[in-house]
Design a protein around this motif. Structure first.
Motif, short mmCIF file in Angstrom:
data_model
loop_
_atom_site.label_atom_id
_atom_site.label_comp_id
_atom_site.label_asym_id
_atom_site.label_seq_id
_atom_site.Cartn_x
_atom_site.Cartn_y
_atom_site.Cartn_z
N THR A 11 -15.70 8.53 7.15
CA THR A 11 -16.68 7.63 6.53
C THR A 11 -15.95 6.32 6.26
OG1 THR A 11 -16.11 8.54 4.40
CG2 THR A 11 -18.10 9.40 5.45
N ALA A 12 -15.67 5.62 7.32
CA ALA A 12 -14.86 4.40 7.18
C ALA A 12 -15.60 3.34 6.40
CB ALA A 12 -14.52 3.88 8.56
N ARG A 13 -14.92 2.78 5.47
CA ARG A 13 -15.47 1.66 4.73
C ARG A 13 -14.37 0.63 4.59
NH1 ARG A 13 -17.63 3.53 -0.71
NH2 ARG A 13 -17.18 5.63 -0.03
N ALA A 15 -12.17 -1.01 2.72
CA ALA A 15 -11.70 -0.97 1.34
C ALA A 15 -11.03 -2.28 0.98
CB ALA A 15 -10.71 0.16 1.19
N LEU A 17 -8.34 -4.36 -0.46
CA LEU A 17 -6.96 -4.12 -0.86
C LEU A 17 -6.78 -4.64 -2.29
CD1 LEU A 17 -4.97 -5.05 2.32
CD2 LEU A 17 -5.60 -2.81 1.49
N LEU A 18 -6.05 -3.89 -3.00
CA LEU A 18 -5.89 -4.26 -4.42
C LEU A 18 -4.91 -5.42 -4.51
CD1 LEU A 18 -6.64 -3.06 -7.28
CD2 LEU A 18 -4.31 -2.25 -7.26
N ARG A 20 -3.32 -7.67 -7.02
CA ARG A 20 -3.16 -7.88 -8.46
C ARG A 20 -2.43 -9.21 -8.69
NH1 ARG A 20 -0.55 -2.96 -11.31
NH2 ARG A 20 -2.52 -1.98 -10.84
N ALA A 132 14.68 8.47 1.00
CA ALA A 132 14.71 7.76 2.28
C ALA A 132 16.09 7.15 2.53
CB ALA A 132 13.64 6.68 2.29
N LYS A 176 13.80 -0.97 3.52
CA LYS A 176 12.80 -0.41 4.44
C LYS A 176 13.11 -0.94 5.84
CE LYS A 176 8.98 1.19 1.81
NZ LYS A 176 9.78 1.48 0.69
N PRO B 34 -3.94 3.30 -6.88
CA PRO B 34 -3.54 1.88 -6.76
C PRO B 34 -2.03 1.71 -6.67
CG PRO B 34 -5.27 2.12 -8.39
CD PRO B 34 -4.86 3.51 -8.00
N GLN B 37 -0.80 2.98 -3.34
CA GLN B 37 -1.23 2.07 -2.28
C GLN B 37 -0.32 0.83 -2.25
OE1 GLN B 37 -4.78 -0.22 -2.82
NE2 GLN B 37 -5.50 0.18 -0.74
N ASP B 38 0.02 0.31 -3.44
CA ASP B 38 0.91 -0.85 -3.50
C ASP B 38 2.26 -0.54 -2.87
OD1 ASP B 38 -0.92 -2.46 -4.69
OD2 ASP B 38 -0.15 -2.21 -6.74
N ARG B 39 2.76 0.65 -3.15
CA ARG B 39 4.09 1.01 -2.63
C ARG B 39 4.08 1.28 -1.14
NH1 ARG B 39 4.02 2.99 -7.85
NH2 ARG B 39 5.75 2.17 -9.06
N ARG B 41 1.80 -0.05 1.01
CA ARG B 41 1.00 -1.02 1.75
C ARG B 41 1.72 -1.64 2.94
NH1 ARG B 41 -1.19 -4.18 -2.18
NH2 ARG B 41 -3.08 -2.98 -2.20
N PRO B 45 -1.19 -0.53 5.74
CA PRO B 45 -2.05 -1.52 5.08
C PRO B 45 -3.55 -1.24 5.17
CG PRO B 45 -1.19 -2.41 7.12
CD PRO B 45 -0.64 -1.03 7.00
N THR B 47 -6.97 0.97 4.71
CA THR B 47 -7.40 2.05 3.81
C THR B 47 -8.80 2.53 4.16
OG1 THR B 47 -6.09 1.08 2.04
CG2 THR B 47 -7.73 2.68 1.37
N ILE B 48 -8.95 3.84 4.18
CA ILE B 48 -10.28 4.44 4.38
C ILE B 48 -10.53 5.32 3.16
CG2 ILE B 48 -11.62 6.07 5.77
CD1 ILE B 48 -9.84 5.26 8.16
N GLU B 49 -11.69 5.12 2.56
CA GLU B 49 -12.07 5.99 1.45
C GLU B 49 -12.96 7.08 2.01
OE1 GLU B 49 -13.70 2.72 -0.74
OE2 GLU B 49 -12.31 3.10 -2.39
N GLU B 103 9.98 8.11 2.93
CA GLU B 103 9.47 6.90 2.27
C GLU B 103 8.19 7.19 1.49
OE1 GLU B 103 9.27 3.84 5.25
OE2 GLU B 103 11.44 3.92 5.55
#
Lengths: 271, 260
Positions: A11-13, A15, A17-18, A20, A132, A176, B34, B37-39, B41, B45, B47-49, B103
């Protein structure tokens, strides 16, 4: 036929991205606008730190002149003071904990900070490592065991600089890896596996021997693009050379049944 | 069309890999997403809900799922109230995959979930796309081929067993040929990732009503401890060895000659 796997739960939407925002800094900037509302246009530059004072010598002079006293609290218990708004092209500077700052002269502040830093260094717990980072170091150690290269040579094979390799080898360094570095590391690991499946002797002992087709195994491994088939062919040739080499004295002794006497200082893992 | 191949073998049959942690129901996962996701991203990057239907007792309930995907749709992390997993349809070799999983584990550790991990799982799906003139069963070790009565030919055969190792259990399910139309094993929920070469080839054969097969190797280990990234990664390194050993034992010489 789709290129992606279609699942029942799909159910792709899109989203959001947060994102902040650094709200504390924005609030501080807004409050400066309030304080300086009557003045001309200006640029706000925030030299802000919760632990340290920046721009000390320049800004302390202007503190009494154009400053309006505490303008906004960034975080609880931290005062933000506008020190200088002398002309539009100059940014007002923010200093943290100004009272403390003014109370002492620079020498006593320096000595106090130095003392604090030394105390912190003595009391700080060892830096934490991540899974890691430990995994990365383990992979590099396996590579070293197979190849026996110097740091310089291993860095060349991994297509990175020597300082970068030192960072990779530091388990407390949580870096990373970029996709290109990941791919290179995986390819080199594959080559190491191919070598160890052929010989237990570190590759370094023959990696710079000239090959019949020209070049060396080291040159093939440190090329921009590693050609698996060519490198494996080179390994086969080098293994043949290794077998043709006369045995060293220690190898002859080992073959004759002599074993090394365990050292008193040997660690249990040595055995 | 993607040209992804999985593994360092000459013609790798590997189609899909999943590392999964089954956690004790974690109803406040939504609050932790959240931070996670931040860590994650930078690597994931997109996202599917989604929602998963949990049938626990008589009344099914819908629980939220978050699928964080890489840009190229070759890797994805699924966060749910009952499990956290890394899915891949791109696999250079085990050390690389475990590095990526490490990771994700570090991100979970840093987000301070404090989840209770019931079980760790590592599952590999390999597809058998036979060469012209060969049948899928030719690729399995002789002991896994079953019987063939005179005059009959099998249109679907599955063989399953569980191997107990020290502290781990490896479930091996081999289908050769797979029941008509079945691409991936039953009880397998895949993320919408990009298909690797072998999966596209298998699909083509299915369309042409030709037979394929699969080898589903799933290693599970009871953890029953509060989440600890380092400890879990060590467990996964061991589980990978067991999975690889079991998978290789299921192959015929033909498969080894053609794939490795």
């Amino acid at each position: 036929m789709s290129d992606t796997i279609q699942t029942r739960h799909y159910t792709a939407r899109q989203a959001a991205l947060l994102q902040r925002p650094p709200s504390d800094i924005i609030e501080a900037a807004d409050s400066i606008v309030d304080v300086l509302g009557t003045r001309d246009q200006f640029t706000v530059q925030l030299n802000y730190s919760s632990t340290r004072v920046y721009g000390a010598h320049v800004n302390i002079i202007g503190a009494g002149a154009a400053g309006r006293g505490p303008a906004a609290a960034l975080t609880a218990g931290t005062k933000v003071v506008v020190l200088s708004t002398s002309w539009p092209t100059t940014a007002p500077e923010l200093l943290v904990d100004l009272d403390d700052y003014q109370a002492e002269n620079s020498w006593s502040r320096w000595s106090g900070e130095a003392k604090k830093a030394l105390q912190n260094a003595a009391s700080t717990a060892p830096r934490q490592t991540t899974a890691a980072a430990r995994w990365r170091v383990e992979r590099l150690s396996s590579l070293q065991a197979a190849f026996g290269f110097t740091i310089q040579d291993l860095a060349a094979v991994l297509d990175i600089t020597r300082p970068q390799l030192y960072k990779w080898l530091d388990a407390t360094n949580d870096i990373k890896l970029q996709e290109a570095s990941r791919a290179r590391l995986a390819t080199v690991e594959h080559m190491a596996k191919e070598w160890t499946s052929r010989s237990t002797v570190p590759l370094s002992s023959v990696s710079k021997e000239p090959l019949t087709a020209g070049g060396t195994a080291f040159a093939l491994l440190s090329a921009d693009v590693i050609n698996d088939a060519t490198v494996i062919g080179a390994f086969d040739e080098l293994v043949g050379k290794l077998h043709g080499q006369p045995k060293s004295r220690s190898q002859r002794l080992r073959d004759a049944g002599f074993t090394r006497r365990p050292s008193v200082r040997a660690l249990p893992s040595d055995e | 069309m993607t040209t992804t191949a999985l593994g360092t073998w000459r013609k790798p049959p590997l189609a899909y890999v999943v590392a999964e942690l089954v956690i004790s129901p974690y109803y406040s996962m939504a609050a932790k997403v959240p931070g996670l996701q931040d860590r994650l991203r930078s690597a994931f990057p997109r996202t599917i809900e989604a929602k998963e239907l949990v049938i626990d007792g008589a009344k099914p309930s819908a629980q939220p799922l978050w699928q964080l995907m890489s840009v190229d749709l070759k890797h994805g992390v699924q966060l749910g109230t009952r499990s956290i997993s890394l899915h891949a349809t791109s696999y250079v070799q085990s050390s690389d995959f475990l590095g990526r999983w490490a990771e994700v584990l570090d991100a979970i550790q840093a987000a301070e979930l404090g989840a209770f991990v019931e079980r760790a799982g590592l599952r590999y799906i390999d597809l058998i796309v036979p060469k012209e003139g060969r049948s899928p069963a030719d690729y399995l070790a002789p002991g896994l081929r079953g019987i063939e009565p005179e005059g009959g030919s099998s249109t679907g055969a599955m063989w399953a067993t569980a191997f107990q190792f020290d502290g781990s259990l490896v479930n091996l399910r081999a289908a050769a040929p797979a029941p008509q139309g079945l691409l991936l094993p039953p009880e397998f929920n895949a993320l919408p990732l990009n298909k690797p070469v072998v999966m596209l080839e298998a699909e083509k054969r299915l369309k042409a009503e030709a037979s394929i097969g699969f080898v589903d190797t799933d290693c599970i280990k009871d953890i029953a401890k509060v989440f600890d990234a380092g400890e879990l990664l060590g467990a996964y390194a061991e589980m990978q060895k067991l999975t690889s050993k079991t998978f290789k034992a299921a192959l015929s010489d033909i498969a080894k000659g053609e794939w490795m």
